[in-house]
Scaffold this active site. Structure first.
Site, PDB file in Angstrom:
ATOM      1  N   VAL A  59       0.802  -1.232   0.000  1.00 54.86           N
ATOM      2  CA  VAL A  59       0.000   0.000   0.000  1.00 54.86           C
ATOM      3  C   VAL A  59       0.831   1.277   0.000  1.00 54.86           C
ATOM      4  O   VAL A  59       0.310   2.360  -0.270  1.00 54.86           O
ATOM      5  CB  VAL A  59      -0.991   0.027   1.190  1.00 54.86           C
ATOM      6  CG1 VAL A  59      -2.023  -1.069   1.057  1.00 54.86           C
ATOM      7  CG2 VAL A  59      -0.267  -0.052   2.532  1.00 54.86           C
ATOM      8  N   ASN A  85      -7.513  -0.541   4.960  1.00 55.56           N
ATOM      9  CA  ASN A  85      -7.394  -1.089   6.316  1.00 55.56           C
ATOM     10  C   ASN A  85      -5.943  -1.333   6.741  1.00 55.56           C
ATOM     11  O   ASN A  85      -5.646  -1.327   7.929  1.00 55.56           O
ATOM     12  CB  ASN A  85      -8.196  -2.404   6.367  1.00 55.56           C
ATOM     13  CG  ASN A  85      -7.859  -3.238   7.583  1.00 55.56           C
ATOM     14  OD1 ASN A  85      -8.235  -2.900   8.709  1.00 55.56           O
ATOM     15  ND2 ASN A  85      -7.110  -4.322   7.385  1.00 55.56           N
ATOM     16  N   SER A 137      -8.203   5.520  13.567  1.00 54.15           N
ATOM     17  CA  SER A 137      -8.020   4.963  14.920  1.00 54.15           C
ATOM     18  C   SER A 137      -8.521   5.973  15.930  1.00 54.15           C
ATOM     19  O   SER A 137      -8.521   7.191  15.664  1.00 54.15           O
ATOM     20  CB  SER A 137      -6.536   4.698  15.175  1.00 54.15           C
ATOM     21  OG  SER A 137      -6.316   4.445  16.543  1.00 54.15           O
ATOM     22  N   TYR A 150       1.923   7.582  14.788  1.00 54.96           N
ATOM     23  CA  TYR A 150       0.664   6.881  14.469  1.00 54.96           C
ATOM     24  C   TYR A 150      -0.535   7.823  14.602  1.00 54.96           C
ATOM     25  O   TYR A 150      -1.415   7.857  13.731  1.00 54.96           O
ATOM     26  CB  TYR A 150       0.538   5.692  15.417  1.00 54.96           C
ATOM     27  CG  TYR A 150      -0.643   4.796  15.190  1.00 54.96           C
ATOM     28  CD1 TYR A 150      -0.674   3.881  14.145  1.00 54.96           C
ATOM     29  CD2 TYR A 150      -1.741   4.837  16.055  1.00 54.96           C
ATOM     30  CE1 TYR A 150      -1.763   3.035  13.958  1.00 54.96           C
ATOM     31  CE2 TYR A 150      -2.830   3.995  15.884  1.00 54.96           C
ATOM     32  CZ  TYR A 150      -2.842   3.092  14.832  1.00 54.96           C
ATOM     33  OH  TYR A 150      -3.913   2.267  14.654  1.00 54.96           O
ATOM     34  N   ALA A 151      -0.567   8.605  15.683  1.00 53.00           N
ATOM     35  CA  ALA A 151      -1.705   9.518  15.898  1.00 53.00           C
ATOM     36  C   ALA A 151      -1.748  10.567  14.794  1.00 53.00           C
ATOM     37  O   ALA A 151      -2.828  10.917  14.283  1.00 53.00           O
ATOM     38  CB  ALA A 151      -1.600  10.177  17.274  1.00 53.00           C
ATOM     39  N   ALA A 152      -0.583  11.074  14.401  1.00 54.39           N
ATOM     40  CA  ALA A 152      -0.544  12.084  13.326  1.00 54.39           C
ATOM     41  C   ALA A 152      -1.014  11.474  12.011  1.00 54.39           C
ATOM     42  O   ALA A 152      -1.779  12.089  11.257  1.00 54.39           O
ATOM     43  CB  ALA A 152       0.873  12.643  13.185  1.00 54.39           C
ATOM     44  N   LYS A 154      -2.985   8.832  11.572  1.00 50.14           N
ATOM     45  CA  LYS A 154      -4.417   8.498  11.603  1.00 50.14           C
ATOM     46  C   LYS A 154      -5.287   9.762  11.626  1.00 50.14           C
ATOM     47  O   LYS A 154      -6.401   9.763  11.091  1.00 50.14           O
ATOM     48  CB  LYS A 154      -4.709   7.594  12.803  1.00 50.14           C
ATOM     49  CG  LYS A 154      -4.086   6.192  12.702  1.00 50.14           C
ATOM     50  CD  LYS A 154      -4.624   5.406  11.520  1.00 50.14           C
ATOM     51  CE  LYS A 154      -4.314   3.913  11.610  1.00 50.14           C
ATOM     52  NZ  LYS A 154      -4.760   3.164  10.430  1.00 50.14           N
ATOM     53  N   ILE A 183      -9.349  -3.117  20.031  1.00 55.07           N
ATOM     54  CA  ILE A 183     -10.018  -4.253  19.374  1.00 55.07           C
ATOM     55  C   ILE A 183      -9.152  -5.497  19.535  1.00 55.07           C
ATOM     56  O   ILE A 183      -7.935  -5.441  19.360  1.00 55.07           O
ATOM     57  CB  ILE A 183     -10.238  -3.968  17.868  1.00 55.07           C
ATOM     58  CG1 ILE A 183     -10.946  -2.610  17.658  1.00 55.07           C
ATOM     59  CG2 ILE A 183     -11.032  -5.107  17.227  1.00 55.07           C
ATOM     60  CD1 ILE A 183     -12.316  -2.461  18.280  1.00 55.07           C
TER      61      ILE A 183
HETATM   62  P1  NDP Z   1      -2.750  -6.221  11.944  1.00 57.98           P
HETATM   63  O1  NDP Z   1      -1.341  -5.869  12.312  1.00 57.98           O
HETATM   64  O2  NDP Z   1      -3.316  -7.522  12.385  1.00 57.98           O
HETATM   65  O3  NDP Z   1      -2.937  -6.120  10.369  1.00 57.98           O
HETATM   66  C1  NDP Z   1      -2.375  -5.086   9.636  1.00 57.98           C
HETATM   67  C2  NDP Z   1      -2.272  -5.561   8.201  1.00 57.98           C
HETATM   68  O4  NDP Z   1      -1.710  -4.485   7.425  1.00 57.98           O
HETATM   69  C3  NDP Z   1      -1.399  -6.776   8.014  1.00 57.98           C
HETATM   70  O5  NDP Z   1      -2.087  -7.725   7.229  1.00 57.98           O
HETATM   71  C4  NDP Z   1      -0.183  -6.231   7.287  1.00 57.98           C
HETATM   72  O6  NDP Z   1       0.349  -7.139   6.357  1.00 57.98           O
HETATM   73  C5  NDP Z   1      -0.793  -5.078   6.528  1.00 57.98           C
HETATM   74  N1  NDP Z   1       0.240  -4.157   6.078  1.00 57.98           N
HETATM   75  C6  NDP Z   1       1.167  -3.502   6.803  1.00 57.98           C
HETATM   76  N2  NDP Z   1       1.971  -2.797   6.002  1.00 57.98           N
HETATM   77  C7  NDP Z   1       1.547  -3.024   4.724  1.00 57.98           C
HETATM   78  C8  NDP Z   1       1.964  -2.579   3.449  1.00 57.98           C
HETATM   79  N3  NDP Z   1       2.998  -1.731   3.306  1.00 57.98           N
HETATM   80  N4  NDP Z   1       1.291  -3.013   2.367  1.00 57.98           N
HETATM   81  C9  NDP Z   1       0.251  -3.854   2.489  1.00 57.98           C
HETATM   82  N5  NDP Z   1      -0.197  -4.317   3.659  1.00 57.98           N
HETATM   83  C10 NDP Z   1       0.455  -3.902   4.771  1.00 57.98           C
HETATM   84  O7  NDP Z   1      -3.618  -4.999  12.463  1.00 57.98           O
HETATM   85  P2  NDP Z   1      -5.178  -4.902  12.732  1.00 57.98           P
HETATM   86  O8  NDP Z   1      -5.921  -5.854  11.896  1.00 57.98           O
HETATM   87  O9  NDP Z   1      -5.395  -4.874  14.175  1.00 57.98           O
HETATM   88  O10 NDP Z   1      -5.435  -3.393  12.212  1.00 57.98           O
HETATM   89  C11 NDP Z   1      -6.011  -3.081  10.976  1.00 57.98           C
HETATM   90  C12 NDP Z   1      -6.202  -1.571  10.915  1.00 57.98           C
HETATM   91  O11 NDP Z   1      -6.950  -1.110  12.025  1.00 57.98           O
HETATM   92  C13 NDP Z   1      -4.881  -0.792  10.942  1.00 57.98           C
HETATM   93  O12 NDP Z   1      -4.969   0.306  10.076  1.00 57.98           O
HETATM   94  C14 NDP Z   1      -4.795  -0.340  12.381  1.00 57.98           C
HETATM   95  O13 NDP Z   1      -4.007   0.817  12.530  1.00 57.98           O
HETATM   96  C15 NDP Z   1      -6.258  -0.069  12.692  1.00 57.98           C
HETATM   97  N6  NDP Z   1      -6.604  -0.101  14.104  1.00 57.98           N
HETATM   98  C16 NDP Z   1      -6.511  -1.268  14.833  1.00 57.98           C
HETATM   99  C17 NDP Z   1      -6.851  -1.266  16.178  1.00 57.98           C
HETATM  100  C18 NDP Z   1      -6.809  -2.511  17.011  1.00 57.98           C
HETATM  101  O14 NDP Z   1      -7.029  -2.420  18.229  1.00 57.98           O
HETATM  102  N7  NDP Z   1      -6.549  -3.686  16.458  1.00 57.98           N
HETATM  103  C19 NDP Z   1      -7.296  -0.041  16.844  1.00 57.98           C
HETATM  104  C20 NDP Z   1      -7.357   1.103  15.979  1.00 57.98           C
HETATM  105  C21 NDP Z   1      -7.026   1.050  14.663  1.00 57.98           C
HETATM  106  P3  NDP Z   1       1.850  -7.752   6.493  1.00 57.98           P
HETATM  107  O15 NDP Z   1       1.659  -9.050   7.193  1.00 57.98           O
HETATM  108  O16 NDP Z   1       2.279  -7.925   5.085  1.00 57.98           O
HETATM  109  O17 NDP Z   1       2.673  -6.756   7.238  1.00 57.98           O
END
Ligand code: NDP
Length: 241
Positions: A59, A85, A137, A150-152, A154, A183
């Protein structure tokens, strides 16, 4: 709401899996954006074979988006929903935060949303219909210490969402943001028992959210029923804010 073509980034992660499942329950065709991790995405694609496929997508890279979206349009002739996401955090106090930790987090959480929205807009504009849901977030609205990067990023996602929503509203494209609180995904797996208890005390509902509870909000914002909702920032946080 069936037959729509949906792209979910970060689809191997906890939230991405739940979001993909929510759209699969609606009989949509779902493209799972994956990069390094793909084990869970492969299982999901096998479970819903025929209408759930993996798609290589880094991404942070505009050319990766271009290739991914071109392949979707070539195969399905449309793209109805984009869920931005994918995300990551690298926490640390600003005084000692490395420049890499700053830029990695900005690139993955904010630049990525810019590239993703830009990549899909031409298709959605020509369809005169589209739904974009950006996962921000609670940290965007209630910035904790140790998360300046991260806060900036998001908070930037929230601002981008609101600005873009106004740009494309006349084309029947909606752009909304979801702000999850705590979550239950791998993101919280590193928390000790005491830390979990303290965090849960901050949540009026006294529990962490489930990934499916965030996915339900995303599904709604992407639905036809949400046709007059754009530029919204929906927090899913058990009442913290
Ligand atoms: P995870 O770490 O489980 O999943 C994040 C995903 O993003 C992974 O599949 C990762 O893939 C992918 N990713 C990271 N970098 C890249 C990249 N450069 N290109 C493509 N894919 C990438 O996190 P969550 O499922 O918990 O979070 C999902 C979203 O929700 C995020 O944006 C997070 O900031 C937000 N969020 C989550 C919260 C929580 O409590 N869980 C709270 C608030 C927000 P890879 O394995 O390849 O790195």
């Amino acid at each position: 709401m069936s037959d729509r073509v949906v792209l979910v980034t970060g689809a191997n992660g906890g939230l991405g899996q739940a979001i993909a499942r929510a759209f699969l329950a609606d009989a949509c065709v779902v493209l799972l954006g994956v990069r390094a991790g793909r084990d869970r995405a492969e299982k999901l694609a096998a479970e819903f074979s025929g209408r759930c496929h993996l798609l290589d997508l880094d991404v942070r890279k505009a050319d990766s988006w271009k290739t991914a979206v071109e392949s979707i349009v070539a195969k399905h002739s449309r793209l109805d929903v984009l869920v931005n996401n994918a995300g990551k955090h690298e926490d640390g106090l600003l005084a000692t935060l490395s420049a890499d930790a700053w830029s990695n987090v900005i690139e993955t959480n904010l630049d990525a949303v810019f590239h993703g929205c830009q990549a899909v807009l031409a298709t959605m504009i020509s369809q005169r219909k589209g739904r974009i849901v950006n996962i921000s977030s609670l940290s965007a609205l209630l910035a904790p210490p140790g998360q300046t990067n991260y806060a900036a990023a998001k908070a930037g996602v929230v601002a981008l969402t609101q600005s873009l929503a106004k740009e494309v509203a006349r084309m029947n494209i909606t752009v909304n943001a979801v702000c999850p609180g705590y979550i239950e995904t791998e993101a919280l797996a590193g928390m000790g028992e005491e830390e979990r208890k303290l965090a849960q005390m901050k949540v009026p509902m006294r529990r962490f959210g489930k990934a499916a509870e965030v996915a339900a909000a995303v599904r709604f914002l992407a639905s036809d029923e949400a046709s007059y909702i754009t530029g919204a920032v929906l927090k899913v946080d058990g009442g913290i804010l």
